[in-house]
Design an enzyme around this catalytic site. Structure first.
Site, PDB file in Angstrom:
ATOM      1  N   LYS A   1       0.832  -1.212   0.000  1.00 26.64           N
ATOM      2  CA  LYS A   1       0.000   0.000   0.000  1.00 26.64           C
ATOM      3  C   LYS A   1       0.864   1.260   0.000  1.00 26.64           C
ATOM      4  O   LYS A   1       0.664   2.168  -0.790  1.00 26.64           O
ATOM      5  CB  LYS A   1      -0.917   0.030   1.246  1.00 26.64           C
ATOM      6  CG  LYS A   1      -1.815  -1.174   1.397  1.00 26.64           C
ATOM      7  CD  LYS A   1      -2.687  -1.087   2.638  1.00 26.64           C
ATOM      8  CE  LYS A   1      -1.944  -1.074   3.956  1.00 26.64           C
ATOM      9  NZ  LYS A   1      -1.250  -2.343   4.294  1.00 26.64           N
TER      10      LYS A   1
ATOM     11  N   ARG B   1      -9.881   1.001   8.234  1.00 22.96           N
ATOM     12  CA  ARG B   1      -9.518  -0.364   8.611  1.00 22.96           C
ATOM     13  C   ARG B   1     -10.635  -1.065   9.352  1.00 22.96           C
ATOM     14  O   ARG B   1     -10.480  -2.223   9.729  1.00 22.96           O
ATOM     15  CB  ARG B   1      -8.308  -0.303   9.545  1.00 22.96           C
ATOM     16  CG  ARG B   1      -6.987  -0.509   8.835  1.00 22.96           C
ATOM     17  CD  ARG B   1      -5.918  -0.192   9.862  1.00 22.96           C
ATOM     18  NE  ARG B   1      -4.759  -0.995   9.709  1.00 22.96           N
ATOM     19  CZ  ARG B   1      -3.633  -0.563   9.130  1.00 22.96           C
ATOM     20  NH1 ARG B   1      -3.568   0.634   8.618  1.00 22.96           N
ATOM     21  NH2 ARG B   1      -2.591  -1.350   9.067  1.00 22.96           N
TER      22      ARG B   1
ATOM     23  N   ARG C   1      11.922  -4.965   5.031  1.00 25.25           N
ATOM     24  CA  ARG C   1      11.650  -3.552   4.722  1.00 25.25           C
ATOM     25  C   ARG C   1      12.514  -2.598   5.548  1.00 25.25           C
ATOM     26  O   ARG C   1      12.765  -2.820   6.719  1.00 25.25           O
ATOM     27  CB  ARG C   1      10.184  -3.254   5.008  1.00 25.25           C
ATOM     28  CG  ARG C   1       9.870  -1.763   4.974  1.00 25.25           C
ATOM     29  CD  ARG C   1       8.418  -1.487   5.047  1.00 25.25           C
ATOM     30  NE  ARG C   1       7.779  -2.133   6.164  1.00 25.25           N
ATOM     31  CZ  ARG C   1       6.470  -2.187   6.314  1.00 25.25           C
ATOM     32  NH1 ARG C   1       5.679  -1.660   5.397  1.00 25.25           N
ATOM     33  NH2 ARG C   1       5.954  -2.775   7.360  1.00 25.25           N
TER      34      ARG C   1
ATOM     35  N   ARG D   1      11.180  -0.461  11.026  1.00 25.28           N
ATOM     36  CA  ARG D   1      10.053  -0.240  11.925  1.00 25.28           C
ATOM     37  C   ARG D   1      10.061  -1.226  13.081  1.00 25.28           C
ATOM     38  O   ARG D   1      10.374  -2.396  12.902  1.00 25.28           O
ATOM     39  CB  ARG D   1       8.734  -0.391  11.140  1.00 25.28           C
ATOM     40  CG  ARG D   1       8.270   0.899  10.540  1.00 25.28           C
ATOM     41  CD  ARG D   1       7.140   0.751   9.577  1.00 25.28           C
ATOM     42  NE  ARG D   1       5.996  -0.019  10.051  1.00 25.28           N
ATOM     43  CZ  ARG D   1       4.888  -0.195   9.339  1.00 25.28           C
ATOM     44  NH1 ARG D   1       4.784   0.358   8.135  1.00 25.28           N
ATOM     45  NH2 ARG D   1       3.899  -0.912   9.815  1.00 25.28           N
TER      46      ARG D   1
ATOM     47  N   ARG E   1      -0.657  -8.372  13.310  1.00 25.48           N
ATOM     48  CA  ARG E   1      -1.219  -7.386  12.367  1.00 25.48           C
ATOM     49  C   ARG E   1      -2.063  -8.086  11.304  1.00 25.48           C
ATOM     50  O   ARG E   1      -3.111  -7.586  10.902  1.00 25.48           O
ATOM     51  CB  ARG E   1      -0.077  -6.574  11.718  1.00 25.48           C
ATOM     52  CG  ARG E   1       0.503  -5.544  12.684  1.00 25.48           C
ATOM     53  CD  ARG E   1       1.919  -5.122  12.332  1.00 25.48           C
ATOM     54  NE  ARG E   1       2.047  -4.560  11.014  1.00 25.48           N
ATOM     55  CZ  ARG E   1       3.216  -4.405  10.373  1.00 25.48           C
ATOM     56  NH1 ARG E   1       4.338  -4.786  10.948  1.00 25.48           N
ATOM     57  NH2 ARG E   1       3.246  -3.887   9.185  1.00 25.48           N
TER      58      ARG E   1
HETATM   59  P1  AP5 Z   1       4.859  -1.562   1.822  1.00 22.04           P
HETATM   60  O1  AP5 Z   1       4.463  -0.766   0.619  1.00 22.04           O
HETATM   61  O2  AP5 Z   1       5.606  -0.860   2.894  1.00 22.04           O
HETATM   62  O3  AP5 Z   1       3.561  -2.330   2.396  1.00 22.04           O
HETATM   63  P2  AP5 Z   1       2.295  -1.792   3.153  1.00 22.04           P
HETATM   64  O4  AP5 Z   1       1.094  -2.412   2.547  1.00 22.04           O
HETATM   65  O5  AP5 Z   1       2.321  -0.299   3.249  1.00 22.04           O
HETATM   66  O6  AP5 Z   1       2.530  -2.484   4.555  1.00 22.04           O
HETATM   67  P3  AP5 Z   1       2.494  -1.896   6.023  1.00 22.04           P
HETATM   68  O7  AP5 Z   1       3.294  -2.858   6.863  1.00 22.04           O
HETATM   69  O8  AP5 Z   1       2.873  -0.462   6.069  1.00 22.04           O
HETATM   70  O9  AP5 Z   1       0.988  -2.054   6.337  1.00 22.04           O
HETATM   71  P4  AP5 Z   1       0.307  -2.017   7.666  1.00 22.04           P
HETATM   72  O10 AP5 Z   1      -1.075  -1.888   7.217  1.00 22.04           O
HETATM   73  O11 AP5 Z   1       0.605  -3.157   8.578  1.00 22.04           O
HETATM   74  O12 AP5 Z   1       1.003  -0.773   8.431  1.00 22.04           O
HETATM   75  P5  AP5 Z   1       0.539   0.718   8.706  1.00 22.04           P
HETATM   76  O13 AP5 Z   1       1.745   1.557   8.741  1.00 22.04           O
HETATM   77  O14 AP5 Z   1      -0.585   1.093   7.846  1.00 22.04           O
HETATM   78  O15 AP5 Z   1       5.694  -2.833   1.313  1.00 22.04           O
HETATM   79  C1  AP5 Z   1       6.305  -3.722   2.235  1.00 22.04           C
HETATM   80  C2  AP5 Z   1       7.713  -4.105   1.747  1.00 22.04           C
HETATM   81  O16 AP5 Z   1       7.594  -4.883   0.564  1.00 22.04           O
HETATM   82  C3  AP5 Z   1       8.586  -2.896   1.373  1.00 22.04           C
HETATM   83  O17 AP5 Z   1       9.906  -3.158   1.759  1.00 22.04           O
HETATM   84  C4  AP5 Z   1       8.451  -2.787  -0.162  1.00 22.04           C
HETATM   85  O18 AP5 Z   1       9.650  -2.271  -0.749  1.00 22.04           O
HETATM   86  C5  AP5 Z   1       8.208  -4.238  -0.560  1.00 22.04           C
HETATM   87  N1  AP5 Z   1       7.262  -4.349  -1.664  1.00 22.04           N
HETATM   88  C6  AP5 Z   1       6.147  -3.587  -1.896  1.00 22.04           C
HETATM   89  N2  AP5 Z   1       5.502  -4.017  -3.001  1.00 22.04           N
HETATM   90  C7  AP5 Z   1       6.201  -5.092  -3.461  1.00 22.04           C
HETATM   91  C8  AP5 Z   1       6.037  -5.973  -4.592  1.00 22.04           C
HETATM   92  N3  AP5 Z   1       5.004  -5.831  -5.426  1.00 22.04           N
HETATM   93  N4  AP5 Z   1       6.937  -6.960  -4.746  1.00 22.04           N
HETATM   94  C9  AP5 Z   1       7.988  -7.112  -3.876  1.00 22.04           C
HETATM   95  N5  AP5 Z   1       8.206  -6.286  -2.816  1.00 22.04           N
HETATM   96  C10 AP5 Z   1       7.326  -5.295  -2.617  1.00 22.04           C
HETATM   97  O19 AP5 Z   1      -0.019   0.574  10.211  1.00 22.04           O
HETATM   98  C11 AP5 Z   1       0.840   0.308  11.284  1.00 22.04           C
HETATM   99  C12 AP5 Z   1       0.048   0.250  12.582  1.00 22.04           C
HETATM  100  O20 AP5 Z   1      -0.567   1.528  12.831  1.00 22.04           O
HETATM  101  C13 AP5 Z   1      -1.128  -0.741  12.599  1.00 22.04           C
HETATM  102  O21 AP5 Z   1      -0.698  -2.051  12.960  1.00 22.04           O
HETATM  103  C14 AP5 Z   1      -2.049  -0.099  13.645  1.00 22.04           C
HETATM  104  O22 AP5 Z   1      -1.595  -0.363  14.951  1.00 22.04           O
HETATM  105  C15 AP5 Z   1      -1.875   1.387  13.372  1.00 22.04           C
HETATM  106  N6  AP5 Z   1      -2.841   1.918  12.391  1.00 22.04           N
HETATM  107  C16 AP5 Z   1      -2.559   2.454  11.166  1.00 22.04           C
HETATM  108  N7  AP5 Z   1      -3.679   2.839  10.536  1.00 22.04           N
HETATM  109  C17 AP5 Z   1      -4.720   2.547  11.377  1.00 22.04           C
HETATM  110  C18 AP5 Z   1      -6.113   2.675  11.289  1.00 22.04           C
HETATM  111  N8  AP5 Z   1      -6.713   3.218  10.186  1.00 22.04           N
HETATM  112  N9  AP5 Z   1      -6.873   2.255  12.324  1.00 22.04           N
HETATM  113  C19 AP5 Z   1      -6.309   1.724  13.432  1.00 22.04           C
HETATM  114  N10 AP5 Z   1      -4.986   1.552  13.590  1.00 22.04           N
HETATM  115  C20 AP5 Z   1      -4.180   1.960  12.564  1.00 22.04           C
HETATM  116 MG    MG Z   2       2.565   1.071   4.805  1.00 29.26          MG
END
Ligand code: AP5
Ligand code: MG
Length: 229
Positions: free
Chosen positions: A13, A88, A127, A161, A172
């Protein structure tokens, strides 16, 4: 065009949101990034959210809804918003509809990134990001062009992270399946879902999303609500 990128941790994402921000002049709203910034700054919100994030659970709805409302007003939203990691929960999705409506906007599309759980742990574990400009990298799939030097800002400091370890990633993923996956049905009923194969390489996923935005994408969730990515 206002769109949501929906998918589990590591689906890509953030990677695709950044590419869309650069190529389509959309404003990226990432609740994960906003919460991590609050934790780093030691604000009251950061203190409330930090422990919850480290356990891989979801932060309470009212906190993230407040964050999104604030940022929508601050950033304006010119050509539209890309929502990365929000909504979410169903309550967040309903709040998003309301927030957009209050600002004379609407949600146009939800991109569901289909990925399998097994590949995700490796993705997340590899990552890291530039400590200065935030550009995202991966040990194997997206290393910097010159080892140890950021492609974007040429600095040499990188961060990983705290929630990117196998145990927290599993929590997660559980939170995703229990609380976020039902959004696929919610948005399918509104005919807003377009699916992309998130297991393809980054450039291919980018092209698929581009096709969806240009009206040529796959409609609906291929596998129903079970494994929408
Ligand atoms: P990346 O693009 O970083 O993946 P992502 O989908 O953004 O994954 P996240 O881990 O950020 O998602 P998340 O939903 O757990 O975390 P968030 O920060 O939102 O890609 C991952 C890796 O793979 C990278 O190294 C990239 O280079 C590589 N990659 C990407 N695409 C690829 C491909 N096609 N092929 C190969 N490699 C690839 O949330 C974190 C925490 O915050 C949550 O756990 C929660 O506690 C809180 N939080 C955030 N938003 C909310 C909400 N709306 N409500 C409640 N709590 C929330
Ligand atoms: Mg992300």
């Amino acid at each position: 065009m206002n769109l949501v990128l929906l998918g589990p941790p590591g689906a890509g994402k953030g990677t695709q949101a950044k590419l869309l921000e650069d190529s389509r002049s959309l404003v990226k709203l990432s609740t994960g990034d906003m919460l991590r910034a609050a934790v780093a700054a030691g604000t009251e919100l950061g203190r409330k959210a930090g422990d919850i994030m480290e356990r891989g659970q979801l932060v309470p709805d009212d906190l993230v809804i407040g964050l999104i409302a604030e940022r929508m007003d601050k950033d304006g939203g010119g050509h539209g918003f890309i929502l990365d990691g929000f909504p979410r929960t169903i309550a967040q999705a309903e709040a998003l509809d309301r927030l957009l409506k209050e600002r004379g906007k609407k949600l146009d599309m939800v991109i569901a990134m289909e990925v399998d759980d097994d590949g995700l742990v490796a993705r997340v574990a590899g990552r890291f990001a530039c400590a200065f400009c935030g550009e995202g990298y991966h040990d194997i799939y997206k290393p910097p062009k010159v080892e140890g030097v950021c492609d974007r800002c040429s600095s040499a400091g990188f961060l990983r992270r705290q929630d990117d370890n196998e145990e927290v990633v599993r929590s997660r993923l559980e939170a995703y399946h229990a609380q976020t996956e039902p959004l696929i049905d919610y948005y399918t009923r509104q005919d807003k879902v377009r699916t992309v194969d998130g297991m393809a390489d980054i450039a291919t996923v980018q092209k698929e999303i581009g096709r969806a935005l240009d009206g040529e994408g796959r409609k609906g969730a291929k596998n129903g609500a079970k494994t929408p990515g």
